[in-house]
Design a protein around this motif. Structure first.
Motif, PDB file in Angstrom:
ATOM      1  N   MET A  73      40.441  42.281  43.065  1.00 37.75           N
ATOM      2  CA  MET A  73      40.580  42.893  41.736  1.00 37.75           C
ATOM      3  C   MET A  73      39.472  43.903  41.531  1.00 37.75           C
ATOM      4  O   MET A  73      38.327  43.662  41.877  1.00 37.75           O
ATOM      5  CB  MET A  73      40.507  41.803  40.647  1.00 37.75           C
ATOM      6  N   GLU A  74      39.840  45.084  40.985  1.00 39.47           N
ATOM      7  CA  GLU A  74      38.802  46.041  40.663  1.00 39.47           C
ATOM      8  C   GLU A  74      37.833  45.430  39.669  1.00 39.47           C
ATOM      9  O   GLU A  74      38.103  44.391  39.100  1.00 39.47           O
ATOM     10  CB  GLU A  74      39.421  47.321  40.096  1.00 39.47           C
ATOM     11  N   ASN A  75      36.677  46.059  39.486  1.00 42.42           N
ATOM     12  CA  ASN A  75      35.608  45.486  38.688  1.00 42.42           C
ATOM     13  C   ASN A  75      36.124  44.908  37.371  1.00 42.42           C
ATOM     14  O   ASN A  75      36.529  45.654  36.480  1.00 42.42           O
ATOM     15  CB  ASN A  75      34.561  46.565  38.406  1.00 42.42           C
ATOM     16  N   PRO A  76      36.141  43.562  37.236  1.00 39.80           N
ATOM     17  CA  PRO A  76      36.704  42.966  36.013  1.00 39.80           C
ATOM     18  C   PRO A  76      35.872  43.260  34.774  1.00 39.80           C
ATOM     19  O   PRO A  76      36.370  43.125  33.651  1.00 39.80           O
ATOM     20  CB  PRO A  76      36.731  41.472  36.326  1.00 39.80           C
ATOM     21  N   SER A  77      34.592  43.634  34.940  1.00 37.77           N
ATOM     22  CA  SER A  77      33.768  43.941  33.776  1.00 37.77           C
ATOM     23  C   SER A  77      34.296  45.154  33.020  1.00 37.77           C
ATOM     24  O   SER A  77      33.965  45.356  31.857  1.00 37.77           O
ATOM     25  CB  SER A  77      32.313  44.178  34.197  1.00 37.77           C
ATOM     26  N   ARG A  78      35.116  45.958  33.706  1.00 39.15           N
ATOM     27  CA  ARG A  78      35.771  47.079  33.020  1.00 39.15           C
ATOM     28  C   ARG A  78      36.577  46.582  31.828  1.00 39.15           C
ATOM     29  O   ARG A  78      36.730  47.282  30.827  1.00 39.15           O
ATOM     30  CB  ARG A  78      36.676  47.817  34.016  1.00 39.15           C
ATOM     31  N   PHE A  79      37.097  45.369  31.950  1.00 35.71           N
ATOM     32  CA  PHE A  79      37.902  44.781  30.882  1.00 35.71           C
ATOM     33  C   PHE A  79      37.113  43.723  30.103  1.00 35.71           C
ATOM     34  O   PHE A  79      37.697  42.950  29.350  1.00 35.71           O
ATOM     35  CB  PHE A  79      39.162  44.149  31.479  1.00 35.71           C
ATOM     36  N   ASN A  80      35.795  43.688  30.293  1.00 35.65           N
ATOM     37  CA  ASN A  80      34.934  42.680  29.665  1.00 35.65           C
ATOM     38  C   ASN A  80      35.301  41.268  30.098  1.00 35.65           C
ATOM     39  O   ASN A  80      35.090  40.306  29.351  1.00 35.65           O
ATOM     40  CB  ASN A  80      34.972  42.802  28.137  1.00 35.65           C
ATOM     41  N   LEU A  81      35.849  41.138  31.291  1.00 36.11           N
ATOM     42  CA  LEU A  81      36.141  39.829  31.869  1.00 36.11           C
ATOM     43  C   LEU A  81      35.027  39.527  32.863  1.00 36.11           C
ATOM     44  O   LEU A  81      35.046  39.998  34.009  1.00 36.11           O
ATOM     45  CB  LEU A  81      37.507  39.840  32.556  1.00 36.11           C
ATOM     46  N   ILE A  82      34.058  38.739  32.406  1.00 32.99           N
ATOM     47  CA  ILE A  82      32.824  38.552  33.164  1.00 32.99           C
ATOM     48  C   ILE A  82      32.611  37.073  33.442  1.00 32.99           C
ATOM     49  O   ILE A  82      32.717  36.242  32.537  1.00 32.99           O
ATOM     50  CB  ILE A  82      31.628  39.129  32.385  1.00 32.99           C
ATOM     51  N   GLY A  83      32.303  36.750  34.696  1.00 34.81           N
ATOM     52  CA  GLY A  83      32.023  35.376  35.058  1.00 34.81           C
ATOM     53  C   GLY A  83      32.195  35.171  36.552  1.00 34.81           C
ATOM     54  O   GLY A  83      33.160  35.666  37.147  1.00 34.81           O
ATOM     55  N   SER A  84      31.255  34.452  37.176  1.00 37.80           N
ATOM     56  CA  SER A  84      31.280  34.232  38.622  1.00 37.80           C
ATOM     57  C   SER A  84      31.698  32.818  39.004  1.00 37.80           C
ATOM     58  O   SER A  84      31.757  32.510  40.195  1.00 37.80           O
ATOM     59  CB  SER A  84      29.886  34.523  39.213  1.00 37.80           C
ATOM     60  N   SER A  85      31.972  31.978  38.031  1.00 35.94           N
ATOM     61  CA  SER A  85      32.329  30.588  38.332  1.00 35.94           C
ATOM     62  C   SER A  85      33.650  30.543  39.093  1.00 35.94           C
ATOM     63  O   SER A  85      34.523  31.402  38.907  1.00 35.94           O
ATOM     64  CB  SER A  85      32.458  29.781  37.042  1.00 35.94           C
ATOM     65  N   PRO A  86      33.830  29.555  39.970  1.00 32.80           N
ATOM     66  CA  PRO A  86      35.101  29.418  40.696  1.00 32.80           C
ATOM     67  C   PRO A  86      36.298  29.310  39.753  1.00 32.80           C
ATOM     68  O   PRO A  86      37.370  29.852  40.042  1.00 32.80           O
ATOM     69  CB  PRO A  86      34.907  28.132  41.507  1.00 32.80           C
ATOM     70  N   GLN A  87      36.097  28.610  38.621  1.00 34.25           N
ATOM     71  CA  GLN A  87      37.200  28.443  37.667  1.00 34.25           C
ATOM     72  C   GLN A  87      37.668  29.798  37.122  1.00 34.25           C
ATOM     73  O   GLN A  87      38.872  30.071  37.042  1.00 34.25           O
ATOM     74  CB  GLN A  87      36.761  27.541  36.501  1.00 34.25           C
ATOM     75  N   PHE A  88      36.695  30.653  36.761  1.00 34.09           N
ATOM     76  CA  PHE A  88      37.075  31.938  36.168  1.00 34.09           C
ATOM     77  C   PHE A  88      37.565  32.916  37.234  1.00 34.09           C
ATOM     78  O   PHE A  88      38.478  33.706  36.974  1.00 34.09           O
ATOM     79  CB  PHE A  88      35.878  32.524  35.417  1.00 34.09           C
ATOM     80  N   GLN A  89      36.988  32.881  38.417  1.00 34.37           N
ATOM     81  CA  GLN A  89      37.445  33.753  39.488  1.00 34.37           C
ATOM     82  C   GLN A  89      38.891  33.441  39.869  1.00 34.37           C
ATOM     83  O   GLN A  89      39.669  34.359  40.163  1.00 34.37           O
ATOM     84  CB  GLN A  89      36.527  33.606  40.702  1.00 34.37           C
ATOM     85  N   GLN A  90      39.260  32.168  39.849  1.00 27.71           N
ATOM     86  CA  GLN A  90      40.650  31.796  40.111  1.00 27.71           C
ATOM     87  C   GLN A  90      41.571  32.372  39.045  1.00 27.71           C
ATOM     88  O   GLN A  90      42.671  32.857  39.348  1.00 27.71           O
ATOM     89  CB  GLN A  90      40.795  30.266  40.168  1.00 27.71           C
ATOM     90  N   THR A  91      41.131  32.344  37.788  1.00 27.15           N
ATOM     91  CA  THR A  91      41.914  32.924  36.697  1.00 27.15           C
ATOM     92  C   THR A  91      42.103  34.413  36.909  1.00 27.15           C
ATOM     93  O   THR A  91      43.205  34.948  36.701  1.00 27.15           O
ATOM     94  CB  THR A  91      41.214  32.666  35.354  1.00 27.15           C
ATOM     95  N   LEU A  92      41.063  35.112  37.339  1.00 21.26           N
ATOM     96  CA  LEU A  92      41.161  36.553  37.574  1.00 21.26           C
ATOM     97  C   LEU A  92      42.124  36.867  38.716  1.00 21.26           C
ATOM     98  O   LEU A  92      42.863  37.861  38.655  1.00 21.26           O
ATOM     99  CB  LEU A  92      39.779  37.134  37.876  1.00 21.26           C
ATOM    100  N   ARG A  93      42.137  36.040  39.738  1.00 21.54           N
ATOM    101  CA  ARG A  93      43.074  36.262  40.846  1.00 21.54           C
ATOM    102  C   ARG A  93      44.524  36.087  40.374  1.00 21.54           C
ATOM    103  O   ARG A  93      45.416  36.870  40.746  1.00 21.54           O
ATOM    104  CB  ARG A  93      42.772  35.304  42.003  1.00 21.54           C
ATOM    105  N   GLN A  94      44.753  35.085  39.533  1.00 24.81           N
ATOM    106  CA  GLN A  94      46.091  34.894  38.985  1.00 24.81           C
ATOM    107  C   GLN A  94      46.484  36.083  38.114  1.00 24.81           C
ATOM    108  O   GLN A  94      47.620  36.562  38.157  1.00 24.81           O
ATOM    109  CB  GLN A  94      46.136  33.603  38.174  1.00 24.81           C
ATOM    110  N   LEU A  95      45.541  36.552  37.313  1.00 22.62           N
ATOM    111  CA  LEU A  95      45.796  37.684  36.417  1.00 22.62           C
ATOM    112  C   LEU A  95      46.220  38.912  37.218  1.00 22.62           C
ATOM    113  O   LEU A  95      47.170  39.614  36.841  1.00 22.62           O
ATOM    114  CB  LEU A  95      44.533  37.971  35.599  1.00 22.62           C
TER     115      LEU A  95
END
Length: 328
Positions: A1-23
């Motif tokens: 995923m391109e830099n998620p901070s562009r969308f203010n989606l910030i977090g390095s935890s495995p739980q949140f990274q999994q959410t970003l991959r699904q997104l």
């Protein structure tokens, strides 16, 4: 995923990274997505990311807060109305579905839709057609529907307050935004991001977190999630007197103001009492005195929250609160 901070989606935890991959996967398929999560978890940010990472990125993203619109106006706002369709309809209006044509229509708090509006939305989801309020002409709009809620829609279906066929239509894909308490390490990462933002916003660059504040950020449950964290960091930044940001109980004010000369237990009890009063009165002002809604925002049982309100005797403290007896 391109830099998620562009969308203010910030977090390095495995739980949140999994959410970003699904997104990212969901962004590429042009079907409805149901975004679930507690208040303050970033459902609208996720919806914007789905839109701007997908094939409709060059077309409009139109957000609608269904809970902020009067029930009588929801259908008109969504699908427009003809001149004279109702009082004050002095001219025709196209509606938000037409505005979003080719792009994405994001319905936040979809559980707030009336059954009549749900029926109109279901018809629109089935074939992309709709009629303006007061009109007979069938119109068409090509939009992607994203919806969000923090309510348990299955329970609303059982209570006959939400249509089961509509739930099936909007629930092709589901993205659950994890609460901050489940995103290990993300609270401190986000807090540092917010600190940098406020430093640039106010042009004050000599402030940092007190070490105990970082410990508090890591341990706190954050019932209001990212939104609560951002607000607390903002408040601590503005109130800092010695270059340190203090969050929590006694850490929310400077050591001298907290009564450093008092015995530890006395100072701690006083700080907790002051925090409870500020926190609870702030929630009640925000909700217009609705104890049930304030308890929901605090992540507490209504009965326990009501006991806290009575213990603090906020109505008798002259804080300008509405009458609490008739609320919630």
């Amino acid at each position: 995923m391109e830099n998620p901070s562009r969308f203010n989606l910030i977090g390095s935890s495995p739980q949140f990274q999994q959410t970003l991959r699904q997104l990212e996967k969901m962004a590429q398929v042009d079907v409805p997505v149901l975004l679930l999560g507690e208040t303050g978890t970033g459902k609208e940010l996720a919806a914007r990311a789905i839109h701007y990472l997908g094939p409709r990125a060059g077309r409009p993203f139109v957000p609608v807060n269904c809970g902020a619109l009067a029930e009588t106006l929801l259908e008109s706002e969504l699908f427009g109305h003809e001149r004279g369709a109702f009082t004050d309809a002095r001219q025709a209006a196209p509606g938000l579905a037409a505005e979003a044509d080719g792009g994405t229509l994001f319905l936040d708090e979809v559980d707030a839709l009336s059954l009549k509006a749900q029926a109109a939305l279901l018809r629109f989801l089935q074939d992309g057609t709709y009629r303006r309020v007061g009109g007979s002409q069938e119109r068409r709009a090509d939009v992607r529907i994203l919806v969000a809620t923090n309510a348990a829609l299955e329970q609303l279906v059982e209570a006959r307050r939400f249509r089961r066929d509509l739930l099936y239509r909007i629930n092709v894909l589901t993205l659950a935004l994890p609460p901050l308490r489940q995103r290990l390490g993300d609270a401190c990462e986000l807090a540092q991001v917010f600190l940098r933002r406020f430093a640039h916003q106010y042009r004050i660059f000599n402030r940092q977190f007190h070490p105990e504040a970082l410990d508090y950020i890591a341990r706190h449950d954050w019932p209001g999630n990212v939104r609560e964290l951002e607000n607390q960091v903002h408040r601590a930044f503005l109130m800092s007197e010695d270059g340190y940001l203090r969050l929590g109980t006694a850490l929310t004010v400077s050591p001298l103001a907290a009564g450093a000369a008092l015995p530890y237990k006395t100072a701690k009890a006083r700080a907790i009492a002051e925090f409870e009063q500020r926190y609870v009165s702030g929630l009640l002002k925000r909700t217009g005195g609705n104890i049930s809604r304030a308890a929901q925002l605090a992540g507490q049982d209504r009965s326990a929250f009501g006991k806290l309100v009575r213990k603090l005797d906020l109505q008798g403290l002259g804080l300008g609160l509405p009458n609490l007896a008739d609320k919630g």
